[in-house]
Design a protein around this motif. Structure first.
Motif, short mmCIF file in Angstrom:
data_model
loop_
_atom_site.label_atom_id
_atom_site.label_comp_id
_atom_site.label_asym_id
_atom_site.label_seq_id
_atom_site.Cartn_x
_atom_site.Cartn_y
_atom_site.Cartn_z
N LYS A 116 0.71 -1.05 0.10
CA LYS A 116 0.00 -0.10 0.03
C LYS A 116 0.77 1.29 -0.11
O LYS A 116 1.82 1.12 0.81
N SER A 132 -5.26 2.58 0.25
CA SER A 132 -6.53 2.04 1.25
C SER A 132 -6.62 3.16 1.98
O SER A 132 -5.66 3.15 3.02
N ARG A 161 -10.56 1.49 -1.21
CA ARG A 161 -9.37 0.87 -1.96
C ARG A 161 -9.32 0.91 -3.48
O ARG A 161 -10.52 0.61 -4.06
#
Length: 293
Positions: free
Chosen positions: A6, A26, A88
């Motif tokens: 991420k 996210s 997300r």
């Protein structure tokens, strides 16, 4: 995947690379982002969340599996409604110069961007679950390679991004031209291969694969064996052994390699490695090192 791929979201709306950038975000909270434009293409892949997208004065609520192709100079932004569900998404930025380089090899790379450029407007596409799982696997593989520092990194990145771009173009083209589409069997097989490669360190039992891909485990087993020639469990074991071998030869500690690539028990790994390569892991490494020195 167990790795954290991420990226922390920022409001930067310009590229640092001359070719492409790709991110997995996210977030439950977003800073204020106003309408903006780019001088490059943006591919937006929506995974989940509660948002409204604003595109050139229009608005819509995306559903999971949605892809939006945004051409250069088109105003757009997203507004987070709430953070009850993590917002997300994947974001892929790519320059026209890089696309032109790929297009010189094959115009098939340009199917989606040419359509967006010709219309001058954004395009919305919806993937089914198998297709979107395949896309996610390719994205995570590409991001993982970008963050790695392994031999052949630049070449592997080029292969991965080329495969990613041509794959999404192929999926949309075949959905729009069903008379020339590949079979559902081919699609499932490719999804299995991609899922295995991107989750090699996790549980890859038939039950798990069936749950992730929403397909009967008996159908998975039948399709894989008929297409590949190897039973699924043998393919997974061989794939893990090949990755362990490469890691051992690159200097990684033999004692931790097996767990890193999905073997829950070292003795199982040891026996499988010896059977596959005819030597114990240590002896195999020492002989290869001696030959190459």
């Amino acid at each position: 995947m167990k790795k954290n791929l991420k990226t922390e979201f920022t409001t930067r709306q310009y590229m640092l690379s001359q070719d492409f950038e790709i991110y997995y975000y996210s977030d439950r909270v977003l800073p204020n982002v106003t309408a903006h434009t780019h001088d490059y293409f943006e591919f937006f892949f929506f995974i989940e969340g509660n948002i409204i997208m604003y595109m050139d004065g229009k608005q819509f609520v995306p559903t999971p599996g949605t892809m939006v192709v945004i051409p250069p100079n088109l105003p757009h932004f997203a507004r987070l409604i709430d953070g009850d569900v993590p917002y997300r998404r994947f974001v892929f930025w790519v320059t026209e110069d890089f696309l032109k380089t790929l297009g010189d090899f094959s115009e098939d790379y340009l199917y989606l961007t040419d359509k967006a450029k010709t219309s001058g407007n954004f395009s919305i596409y919806k993937f089914n679950e198998i297709e979107f799982n395949t896309i996610q696997g390719k994205v995570f593989s590409l991001i993982d390679e970008i963050h790695a520092n392994r031999f052949g990194r630049d070449a592997k990145i080029m292969l991965a991004v080329s495969d990613f771009i041509i794959s999404i173009n192929r999926m949309i083209f075949e959905n729009q031209h069903p008379n020339v589409t590949t079979s559902e069997t081919d699609s499932l097989y490719q999804s299995l291969i991609q899922y295995i490669e991107t989750h090699i360190d996790e549980d890859l039992s038939l039950d798990t694969l069936a749950e992730r891909l929403h397909v009967s485990k008996y159908h998975i087993s039948h399709v894989f064996t008929d297409t590949n020639g190897l039973p699924l469990h043998k393919y997974i074991t061989k794939k893990r052994l090949d990755m362990c071998r490469d890691a051992i030869l690159s200097g990684q500690d033999i004692s931790i390699v097996s767990a890193a690539y999905g073997f829950s028990d070292y003795s199982v790994f040891y026996r499988a490695f010896t059977k596959e390569y005819g030597k114990s892991p240590k002896k195999y490494r020492d002989e290869k090192t001696r030959i190459n020195s």
